[in-house]
Motif scaffolding. Sequence first.
Motif, PDB file in Angstrom:
ATOM      1  N   LEU A  90       0.769  -1.208   0.063  1.00  0.00           N
ATOM      2  CA  LEU A  90       0.077   0.046  -0.090  1.00  0.00           C
ATOM      3  C   LEU A  90       0.715   1.337   0.101  1.00  0.00           C
ATOM      4  O   LEU A  90       0.556   2.349  -0.735  1.00  0.00           O
ATOM      5  CB  LEU A  90      -1.058   0.139   1.270  1.00  0.00           C
ATOM      6  CG  LEU A  90      -2.143  -0.928   0.977  1.00  0.00           C
ATOM      7  CD1 LEU A  90      -2.923  -1.008   2.494  1.00  0.00           C
ATOM      8  CD2 LEU A  90      -3.009  -0.549   0.012  1.00  0.00           C
ATOM      9  N   VAL A  91       1.806   1.253   0.537  1.00  0.00           N
ATOM     10  CA  VAL A  91       2.679   2.429   0.662  1.00  0.00           C
ATOM     11  C   VAL A  91       3.480   2.540  -0.545  1.00  0.00           C
ATOM     12  O   VAL A  91       3.734   3.634  -1.228  1.00  0.00           O
ATOM     13  CB  VAL A  91       4.087   2.422   1.878  1.00  0.00           C
ATOM     14  CG1 VAL A  91       5.030   3.271   1.499  1.00  0.00           C
ATOM     15  CG2 VAL A  91       3.361   2.537   3.269  1.00  0.00           C
ATOM     16  N   TYR A  92       3.750   1.415  -1.267  1.00  0.00           N
ATOM     17  CA  TYR A  92       4.365   1.319  -2.581  1.00  0.00           C
ATOM     18  C   TYR A  92       3.293   2.036  -3.498  1.00  0.00           C
ATOM     19  O   TYR A  92       3.890   2.648  -4.460  1.00  0.00           O
ATOM     20  CB  TYR A  92       4.739  -0.027  -3.108  1.00  0.00           C
ATOM     21  CG  TYR A  92       5.349  -0.202  -4.220  1.00  0.00           C
ATOM     22  CD1 TYR A  92       6.838   0.214  -4.645  1.00  0.00           C
ATOM     23  CD2 TYR A  92       4.917  -0.785  -5.330  1.00  0.00           C
ATOM     24  CE1 TYR A  92       7.245   0.144  -5.793  1.00  0.00           C
ATOM     25  CE2 TYR A  92       5.536  -0.692  -6.740  1.00  0.00           C
ATOM     26  CZ  TYR A  92       6.707  -0.381  -6.889  1.00  0.00           C
ATOM     27  OH  TYR A  92       7.378  -0.169  -7.891  1.00  0.00           O
ATOM     28  N   THR A  93       2.220   1.982  -3.460  1.00  0.00           N
ATOM     29  CA  THR A  93       1.357   2.264  -4.442  1.00  0.00           C
ATOM     30  C   THR A  93       0.795   3.908  -3.949  1.00  0.00           C
ATOM     31  O   THR A  93      -0.166   4.280  -4.273  1.00  0.00           O
ATOM     32  CB  THR A  93       0.027   1.534  -4.467  1.00  0.00           C
ATOM     33  OG1 THR A  93      -0.607   1.407  -3.316  1.00  0.00           O
ATOM     34  CG2 THR A  93       0.391   0.022  -5.193  1.00  0.00           C
ATOM     35  N   LYS A  94       1.338   4.225  -2.847  1.00  0.00           N
ATOM     36  CA  LYS A  94       0.798   5.473  -2.263  1.00  0.00           C
ATOM     37  C   LYS A  94      -0.405   5.581  -1.669  1.00  0.00           C
ATOM     38  O   LYS A  94      -1.165   6.620  -1.801  1.00  0.00           O
ATOM     39  CB  LYS A  94       1.334   6.658  -2.976  1.00  0.00           C
ATOM     40  CG  LYS A  94       2.945   6.804  -3.387  1.00  0.00           C
ATOM     41  CD  LYS A  94       2.980   8.060  -4.188  1.00  0.00           C
ATOM     42  CE  LYS A  94       4.758   7.965  -4.537  1.00  0.00           C
ATOM     43  NZ  LYS A  94       5.570   7.890  -3.569  1.00  0.00           N
ATOM     44  N   ASP A  95      -1.005   4.612  -1.339  1.00  0.00           N
ATOM     45  CA  ASP A  95      -2.535   4.512  -0.841  1.00  0.00           C
ATOM     46  C   ASP A  95      -2.231   4.525   0.670  1.00  0.00           C
ATOM     47  O   ASP A  95      -2.337   3.454   1.626  1.00  0.00           O
ATOM     48  CB  ASP A  95      -3.113   3.176  -1.128  1.00  0.00           C
ATOM     49  CG  ASP A  95      -4.723   3.171  -0.786  1.00  0.00           C
ATOM     50  OD1 ASP A  95      -5.006   3.890  -0.076  1.00  0.00           O
ATOM     51  OD2 ASP A  95      -5.218   2.161  -0.970  1.00  0.00           O
ATOM     52  N   TYR A  96      -2.122   5.753   1.358  1.00  0.00           N
ATOM     53  CA  TYR A  96      -1.707   5.966   2.505  1.00  0.00           C
ATOM     54  C   TYR A  96      -2.630   5.963   3.704  1.00  0.00           C
ATOM     55  O   TYR A  96      -2.575   5.428   4.637  1.00  0.00           O
ATOM     56  CB  TYR A  96      -1.030   7.627   2.864  1.00  0.00           C
ATOM     57  CG  TYR A  96       0.340   7.700   2.045  1.00  0.00           C
ATOM     58  CD1 TYR A  96       1.216   6.889   2.266  1.00  0.00           C
ATOM     59  CD2 TYR A  96       0.336   8.652   1.141  1.00  0.00           C
ATOM     60  CE1 TYR A  96       2.537   7.232   1.787  1.00  0.00           C
ATOM     61  CE2 TYR A  96       1.480   8.915   0.294  1.00  0.00           C
ATOM     62  CZ  TYR A  96       2.665   8.055   0.525  1.00  0.00           C
ATOM     63  OH  TYR A  96       3.683   8.330  -0.144  1.00  0.00           O
ATOM     64  N   ASN A  97      -4.144   6.051   3.174  1.00  0.00           N
ATOM     65  CA  ASN A  97      -5.197   5.750   4.106  1.00  0.00           C
ATOM     66  C   ASN A  97      -5.231   4.439   4.574  1.00  0.00           C
ATOM     67  O   ASN A  97      -5.497   3.775   5.654  1.00  0.00           O
ATOM     68  CB  ASN A  97      -6.437   6.373   3.486  1.00  0.00           C
ATOM     69  CG  ASN A  97      -6.534   7.786   3.436  1.00  0.00           C
ATOM     70  OD1 ASN A  97      -5.750   8.576   4.457  1.00  0.00           O
ATOM     71  ND2 ASN A  97      -7.138   8.290   2.499  1.00  0.00           N
ATOM     72  N   ASP A  98      -5.145   3.344   3.382  1.00  0.00           N
ATOM     73  CA  ASP A  98      -5.279   2.053   3.637  1.00  0.00           C
ATOM     74  C   ASP A  98      -3.998   1.493   4.559  1.00  0.00           C
ATOM     75  O   ASP A  98      -4.136   0.820   5.432  1.00  0.00           O
ATOM     76  CB  ASP A  98      -5.461   1.298   2.579  1.00  0.00           C
ATOM     77  CG  ASP A  98      -6.918   1.524   1.956  1.00  0.00           C
ATOM     78  OD1 ASP A  98      -7.748   1.854   2.767  1.00  0.00           O
ATOM     79  OD2 ASP A  98      -7.082   0.923   0.650  1.00  0.00           O
ATOM     80  N   ALA A  99      -2.915   2.010   4.048  1.00  0.00           N
ATOM     81  CA  ALA A  99      -1.338   1.704   4.801  1.00  0.00           C
ATOM     82  C   ALA A  99      -1.584   2.066   6.303  1.00  0.00           C
ATOM     83  O   ALA A  99      -1.306   1.268   7.320  1.00  0.00           O
ATOM     84  CB  ALA A  99      -0.367   2.406   4.057  1.00  0.00           C
ATOM     85  N   LEU A 100      -2.395   3.190   6.609  1.00  0.00           N
ATOM     86  CA  LEU A 100      -2.535   3.590   8.161  1.00  0.00           C
ATOM     87  C   LEU A 100      -3.263   2.570   8.775  1.00  0.00           C
ATOM     88  O   LEU A 100      -3.226   2.148   9.927  1.00  0.00           O
ATOM     89  CB  LEU A 100      -3.207   4.933   8.285  1.00  0.00           C
ATOM     90  CG  LEU A 100      -2.236   6.279   7.984  1.00  0.00           C
ATOM     91  CD1 LEU A 100      -3.044   7.472   8.138  1.00  0.00           C
ATOM     92  CD2 LEU A 100      -1.174   6.188   9.037  1.00  0.00           C
TER      93      LEU A 100
END
Length: 125
Positions: A90-100
């Motif tokens: 998720l961080v790799y795809t810059k999906d920060y909300n889901d990574a949180l």
Amino acid sequence: MVRSIISLVIALTLLICGAFYEQHLVKRDFSLFEEILTELYEKIENENCDKEDVLSVQTWWVKKKESLHIYIPHNDIKEVDYWLSECVSLVYTKDYNDALSKVEVLLEICEHIPDTYNLKIENIL
């Protein structure tokens, strides 16, 4: 008779000491992991986290889990592996909300796993 009692007391003492050591070790390792995850959470929240940050956390976990396999069930370790791997992607795809949300789950796991190893009546029975 006396030897049997002494042997029993020694065995019981070793067992109790081993249980306290296991409890201390698991609590210490997961406390440190929780600190690392908190730093990662702050980086992700500020959106200045890159894949290397998460990979360094994952690398730390891989090294640490080698010794934790002795003390905690493989399913608990696999669960941490799963959530951490998802966080990396998720961080790799810059999906920060889901990574949180993945890091929040990991933080929750870090709180609950050591509790299952405390010497309490409900954990013994």
